[in-house]
Motif scaffolding. Structure first.
Motif, PDB file in Angstrom:
ATOM      1  N   LEU A 136      57.083 135.918 -13.439  1.00 34.68           N
ATOM      2  CA  LEU A 136      56.442 137.206 -13.723  1.00 34.68           C
ATOM      3  C   LEU A 136      55.330 137.473 -12.720  1.00 34.68           C
ATOM      4  O   LEU A 136      55.212 138.600 -12.194  1.00 34.68           O
ATOM      5  N   THR A 154      55.135 140.745 -10.328  1.00 34.93           N
ATOM      6  CA  THR A 154      54.000 141.677 -10.371  1.00 34.93           C
ATOM      7  C   THR A 154      53.291 141.722  -9.022  1.00 34.93           C
ATOM      8  O   THR A 154      52.857 142.795  -8.580  1.00 34.93           O
ATOM      9  N   GLN A 169      59.501 143.547 -14.660  1.00 33.61           N
ATOM     10  CA  GLN A 169      58.365 142.866 -15.287  1.00 33.61           C
ATOM     11  C   GLN A 169      58.506 142.881 -16.812  1.00 33.61           C
ATOM     12  O   GLN A 169      58.245 141.879 -17.484  1.00 33.61           O
ATOM     13  N   SER A 181      48.933 138.929 -15.530  1.00 33.03           N
ATOM     14  CA  SER A 181      49.867 137.813 -15.377  1.00 33.03           C
ATOM     15  C   SER A 181      49.116 136.512 -15.142  1.00 33.03           C
ATOM     16  O   SER A 181      49.501 135.456 -15.654  1.00 33.03           O
ATOM     17  N   VAL A 190      51.806 146.124 -17.978  1.00 36.97           N
ATOM     18  CA  VAL A 190      53.130 146.318 -17.386  1.00 36.97           C
ATOM     19  C   VAL A 190      53.625 147.741 -17.657  1.00 36.97           C
ATOM     20  O   VAL A 190      54.212 148.385 -16.781  1.00 36.97           O
TER      21      VAL A 190
END
Length: 322
Positions: free
Chosen positions: A148, A152, A114, A33, A90
Motif C-alpha cells: 500500500l 500511495t 489503494q 500509510s 485514500v
C-alpha cells in the motif's frame, strides 16, 4: 437519453482540484500509510495484538473495546479506528484524481488500487486475529501494508508529472541499477518480517507461535541484504555523478544514503540492546522512509511531460458521465 452519473462523476462534473490540491490529497494517503504501519507496530510492541480477540467486532458481544479489556484493548481498537482515517485519506485521493481535468485514467486507477489494497489488508488483519497472531499472517499483513505504501507513493509521484511518453534522464544501465536497488529493498523488507516473526515481540503476552528460524541468524541475513541495499545505493550515487545526472536526481540519491545511514544505525543499536520497543518502532518508521526514498529515486530517473491536451479544461458534462 440523459446519462446517469456515478457519485464520483457527479463530483468531477462540479469540481476541478488544483494541481496542489491533487498532490496534497495523494500525499495525505502516503502519510496515513506510514502511520498505519507505525501504529500497527505499536500494537505488536505493546503486546496488544489480541486486545480485541475477534474480528470484525472487538469481542463476541461488542463492536467496541470494553473496560474489561484494559489498555491492550484500547490500543488494538484505536489501531482499527485508524483504518477508517486511512480510508478517508485514500477516498480523498480517489476523488481528487477522478476530478482532475482532463481526466487522468491511469492516475485514477492507481488511486483506486489503494482502496482495494486497504480492504484486502483489513481482511488479512482479521484473519491474523482469528489465527491468534500466526507469525506468517502477521508477516503478510505487514508486507501488504508496504505494498500500500508503494502504491500511495507512486500515486503521489505521478501527480507531480504529466501523462506524456516517459523520457529517460539517465543512460539505460543506470536505470537497470535503479531497478536492482528497488528489488533489493523489497527483499530487505521481506527478510525483516522473518526477523520480527522469529523474534521476541510476538504481539501478545500469551504463548504465540514464532517462525521456525533462529532469531539471531535471521537478523544476520537481514543485515546482509541491508548491506547489499547500501552498496547499490552508494553505487547509484557515484554513477549519477559520473553521468552528470540532473541535480534533483542526485539529491534523491543523497537523501536515500542519509536515510539508510540512520536506519542502519538504529538497526545495529537495537540488535545489541536486546530490541527495546522504542527502537524497534523507530526501525519500522525507518523502513517506510527507505521504501519511499528508493521509489523517489527510481521515479526521478525519467520524466513524463505534460501533453498538449493537459491544460485547464472547461466544464464538459459529456466528459464526466460514466
Amino acid at each position: 437519453m440523459v446519462a446517469v452519473l456515478t457519485p464520483l462523476a457527479y463530483i468531477a462534473q462540479r469540481w476541478t482540484p488544483s494541481p496542489r490540491t491533487l498532490q496534497r490529497a495523494a500525499l495525505t494517503a502516503v502519510v496515513m500509510s506510514v502511520v498505519i504501519v507505525v501504529t500497527g507496530g505499536a500494537v505488536r510492541l505493546t503486546g496488544s495484538g489480541l486486545g480485541c480477540d475477534t474480528w470484525p467486532k472487538c469481542t463476541d458481544d461488542s463492536l467496541f473495546a470494553t473496560p474489561e479489556q484494559g489498555l491492550h484493548g484500547a490500543i488494538e481498537f484505536g489501531n482499527r479506528m485508524l483504518t477508517y482515517v486511512l480510508c478517508a485519506a485514500v477516498g480523498w485521493a480517489i476523488i481528487a484524481a477522478r476530478s482532475t481535468k482532463p481526466r487522468r485514467r491511469g492516475l485514477t486507477r492507481l488511486a483506486w488500487s489503494q482502496f482495494w489494497i486497504v480492504m484486502g489488508n483489513a481482511v488479512i488483519g482479521g484473519i491474523t486475529v482469528w489465527m491468534d497472531l500466526n507469525p506468517w499472517t502477521v508477516a503478510g499483513h505487514f508486507f501488504l501494508a508496504n505494498i500500500l505504501l508503494t502504491v500511495t507513493t507512486l500515486t503521489w509521484l505521478r501527480t507531480r508529472e504529466g501523462d506524456g511518453t516517459p523520457r529517460p534522464r539517465v543512460p539505460r544501465p543506470v536505470r537497470k541499477l535503479s531497478w536492482a536497488l528497488v528489488g533489493a529493498a523489497a527483499v530487505l523488507i521481506a527478510a525483516g518480517t522473518a526477523v520480527t516473526g522469529s523474534g521476541p515481540h510476538a504481539g501478545d503476552s500469551s504463548d504465540v507461535p514464532r517462525m521456525p528460524f533462529d532469531w539471531a541468524t535471521a537478523a544476520h541475513v537481514h543485515a546482509v541484504f541491508a548491506w547489499i541495499v547500501c552498496a547499490l545505493a552508494v553505487a547509484m550515487w557515484l554513477v549519477l555523478r559520473v553521468v552528470d545526472a540532473p541535480a534533483d536526481t542526485r539529491a534523491r540519491a543523497r537523501d536515500l544514503l542519509l536515510v539508510l545511514l540512520a536506519q542502519g544505525g538504529i538497526g545495529y543499536v537495537q540488535f545489541f540492546t536486546d530490541l527495546p520497543e522504542v527502537l524497534v518502532g523507530a526501525h519500522m518508521l525507518g523502513s517506510c522512509l527507505v521504501l519511499i526514498s528508493v521509489l523517489r529515486l527510481a521515479m526521478s530517473l525519467r520524466e513524463r511531460p505534460r501533453t498538449a491536451t493537459e491544460i485547464p479544461a472547461q466544464s464538459d458534462p459529456t466528459l464526466s458521465a460514466v
